[in-house]
Design a protein around this motif. Structure first.
Motif, mmCIF file in Angstrom:
data_model
loop_
_atom_site.group_PDB
_atom_site.id
_atom_site.type_symbol
_atom_site.label_atom_id
_atom_site.label_comp_id
_atom_site.label_asym_id
_atom_site.label_seq_id
_atom_site.Cartn_x
_atom_site.Cartn_y
_atom_site.Cartn_z
ATOM 1 N N GLN A 83 0.821 -1.209 0.000
ATOM 2 C CA GLN A 83 0.000 0.000 0.000
ATOM 3 C C GLN A 83 0.857 1.263 0.000
ATOM 4 N N LEU A 84 2.040 1.161 0.603
ATOM 5 C CA LEU A 84 2.952 2.300 0.665
ATOM 6 C C LEU A 84 3.795 2.444 -0.606
ATOM 7 N N GLY A 85 3.653 1.493 -1.517
ATOM 8 C CA GLY A 85 4.392 1.570 -2.774
ATOM 9 C C GLY A 85 5.736 0.880 -2.742
ATOM 10 N N ILE A 86 5.884 -0.108 -1.853
ATOM 11 C CA ILE A 86 7.128 -0.866 -1.744
ATOM 12 C C ILE A 86 6.906 -2.264 -2.306
ATOM 13 N N ALA A 87 7.684 -2.635 -3.304
ATOM 14 C CA ALA A 87 7.577 -3.964 -3.920
ATOM 15 C C ALA A 87 8.904 -4.691 -3.763
ATOM 16 N N THR A 88 8.848 -5.994 -3.523
ATOM 17 C CA THR A 88 10.056 -6.776 -3.279
ATOM 18 C C THR A 88 10.057 -8.038 -4.119
ATOM 19 N N VAL A 89 11.214 -8.343 -4.700
ATOM 20 C CA VAL A 89 11.423 -9.624 -5.380
ATOM 21 C C VAL A 89 12.496 -10.359 -4.599
ATOM 22 N N PHE A 90 12.077 -11.356 -3.831
ATOM 23 C CA PHE A 90 13.031 -12.122 -3.045
ATOM 24 C C PHE A 90 13.724 -13.158 -3.919
ATOM 25 N N GLN A 91 14.811 -13.714 -3.369
ATOM 26 C CA GLN A 91 15.612 -14.663 -4.131
ATOM 27 C C GLN A 91 14.783 -15.880 -4.536
ATOM 28 N N GLU A 92 13.843 -16.269 -3.675
ATOM 29 C CA GLU A 92 12.960 -17.381 -3.999
ATOM 30 C C GLU A 92 11.750 -16.810 -4.745
ATOM 31 N N LEU A 93 11.741 -16.928 -6.046
ATOM 32 C CA LEU A 93 10.680 -16.325 -6.854
ATOM 33 C C LEU A 93 9.336 -16.979 -6.553
ATOM 34 N N ALA A 94 8.347 -16.162 -6.251
ATOM 35 C CA ALA A 94 7.005 -16.684 -5.965
ATOM 36 C C ALA A 94 6.197 -16.730 -7.263
ATOM 37 N N LEU A 95 6.656 -17.576 -8.183
ATOM 38 C CA LEU A 95 6.008 -17.717 -9.480
ATOM 39 C C LEU A 95 5.490 -19.137 -9.654
ATOM 40 N N CYS A 96 4.531 -19.290 -10.541
ATOM 41 C CA CYS A 96 3.910 -20.599 -10.784
ATOM 42 C C CYS A 96 4.316 -21.117 -12.154
ATOM 43 N N GLU A 97 5.016 -22.232 -12.168
ATOM 44 C CA GLU A 97 5.538 -22.806 -13.406
ATOM 45 C C GLU A 97 4.444 -23.145 -14.408
ATOM 46 N N ASN A 98 3.281 -23.551 -13.912
ATOM 47 C CA ASN A 98 2.231 -24.034 -14.802
ATOM 48 C C ASN A 98 1.381 -22.918 -15.401
ATOM 49 N N LEU A 99 1.601 -21.678 -14.960
ATOM 50 C CA LEU A 99 0.834 -20.549 -15.480
ATOM 51 C C LEU A 99 1.642 -19.782 -16.507
ATOM 52 N N ASP A 100 0.952 -19.032 -17.348
ATOM 53 C CA ASP A 100 1.667 -18.254 -18.366
ATOM 54 C C ASP A 100 2.149 -16.926 -17.791
ATOM 55 N N VAL A 101 2.815 -16.141 -18.621
ATOM 56 C CA VAL A 101 3.422 -14.887 -18.178
ATOM 57 C C VAL A 101 2.373 -13.938 -17.610
ATOM 58 N N THR A 102 1.295 -13.737 -18.348
ATOM 59 C CA THR A 102 0.249 -12.816 -17.894
ATOM 60 C C THR A 102 -0.330 -13.242 -16.562
ATOM 61 N N SER A 103 -0.652 -14.518 -16.428
ATOM 62 C CA SER A 103 -1.252 -15.015 -15.188
ATOM 63 C C SER A 103 -0.318 -14.852 -14.009
ATOM 64 N N ASN A 104 0.991 -15.014 -14.236
ATOM 65 C CA ASN A 104 1.956 -14.821 -13.159
ATOM 66 C C ASN A 104 2.066 -13.353 -12.769
ATOM 67 N N ILE A 105 2.061 -12.470 -13.736
ATOM 68 C CA ILE A 105 2.183 -11.049 -13.440
ATOM 69 C C ILE A 105 1.002 -10.557 -12.609
ATOM 70 N N PHE A 106 -0.184 -11.055 -12.901
ATOM 71 C CA PHE A 106 -1.393 -10.587 -12.215
ATOM 72 C C PHE A 106 -1.888 -11.552 -11.139
ATOM 73 N N LEU A 107 -1.074 -12.539 -10.767
ATOM 74 C CA LEU A 107 -1.496 -13.531 -9.785
ATOM 75 C C LEU A 107 -1.874 -12.852 -8.460
ATOM 76 N N GLY A 108 -3.117 -13.028 -8.056
ATOM 77 C CA GLY A 108 -3.617 -12.414 -6.831
ATOM 78 C C GLY A 108 -4.098 -10.988 -7.007
ATOM 79 N N ARG A 109 -3.877 -10.413 -8.201
ATOM 80 C CA ARG A 109 -4.309 -9.040 -8.476
ATOM 81 C C ARG A 109 -4.978 -8.972 -9.843
ATOM 82 N N GLU A 110 -5.751 -9.981 -10.152
ATOM 83 C CA GLU A 110 -6.378 -10.098 -11.463
ATOM 84 C C GLU A 110 -7.354 -8.937 -11.724
ATOM 85 N N ILE A 111 -7.439 -8.537 -12.978
ATOM 86 C CA ILE A 111 -8.395 -7.517 -13.401
ATOM 87 C C ILE A 111 -9.696 -8.228 -13.780
ATOM 88 N N ARG A 112 -10.797 -7.719 -13.272
ATOM 89 C CA ARG A 112 -12.090 -8.353 -13.541
ATOM 90 C C ARG A 112 -13.038 -7.392 -14.240
#
Length: 250
Positions: A83-112
């Motif tokens: 909420q304060l505008g701080i984003a973090t990419v930790f060494q352990e990437l929280a990405l899903c191998e089975n999803l595509d690029v778009t789905s990973n970028i918006f995972l948990g923040r999908e546009i409806r």
């Protein structure tokens, strides 16, 4: 060059973090400005990741003050950090191998659109985020498992842009990457700076650090042990500060 009267984007003032009797970070001062890449370097257990996690809301400081745009803030959770505008990419990437690029970028923040996902809007924005980072990923519907390690890092960095951050923290983003992949990721980091963001770049690799950082901050045993202009600092000076051979006073 930054106006000396300009308020820093981020300022840590005498920040300390203790875990029981262990002092992980001690009396740390750190400043990050807009349009600036600040490299945080140090040996293992120097306190780099602890600093990142305090700014990201994973840990709360034991004492000291964290300021954003000059205002003292509490960051009790990662949600508040976002909420304060701080984003973090930790060494352990929280990405899903089975999803595509778009789905990973918006995972948990999908546009409806109503009750349905707005796939077209997400694809368009995913492409825009990747273009801002000068990414070479040709298709935003490519499954993640088909991408190189460097391209996956790009997806993780692009994911931070969804929340329109002002500060991005990158924890060892070039670890275990090939030379080509590392160059690709460093280009993405420079793109974040060009977008006007403040960037904290945590790394063990001084070659990478000197390639893109504006300033190098050295931690040793949880304490600041040197601040260097990355364009002027020698490898020898930075390594001496990292190993404790010298104590650089600010």
């Amino acid at each position: 060059m930054r106006d000396p009267d300009e308020t820093p984007l981020l300022a840590l003032e005498s920040v300390t973090k203790r875990f029981g009797a262990i002092e992980a970070v001690v009396d740390l001062d750190l400043v990050v400005n807009r349009h600036e890449v600040v490299a945080l370097v140090g040996d293992n257990a120097a306190g780099k990741s602890t600093v990142a996690r305090m700014i990201a809301g994973v840990y709360s400081p034991t004492s000291g003050v964290i300021r954003l745009d000059g205002r003292a803030v509490d960051i009790p959770s990662t949600g508040v950090a976002h909420q304060l505008g701080i984003a973090t990419v930790f060494q352990e990437l929280a990405l899903c191998e089975n999803l595509d690029v778009t789905s990973n970028i918006f995972l948990g923040r999908e546009i409806r659109s109503g009750r349905l996902l707005d796939e077209e809007a997400m694809e368009q924005q995913a492409r825009e985020f990747l273009d801002r980072l000068n990414s070479r990923i040709p298709d935003v519907r490519t499954p993640l498992f088909q991408l190189s390690a460097g391209q996956r890092q790009c997806v993780a960095i692009a994911r931070t842009l969804v929340a329109d951050p002002r500060l991005v923290i990158l924890d060892e983003p070039t670890a275990s990457l090939s030379v080509t992949q590392t160059a690709e990721v460093l280009t993405h980091i420079l793109s974040l700076r060009d977008l006007g963001l403040g960037v904290i770049f945590i790394s063990h690799n001084l070659t990478d650090v000197r390639a893109i950082a504006d300033r190098i901050e050295v931690l040793r045993h949880g304490r600041s042990n040197g601040s260097f202009d990355a364009r002027e600092a020698s490898y020898e000076d930075v390594i001496a500060a990292m190993t404790g051979a010298t104590r650089i006073r600010r």
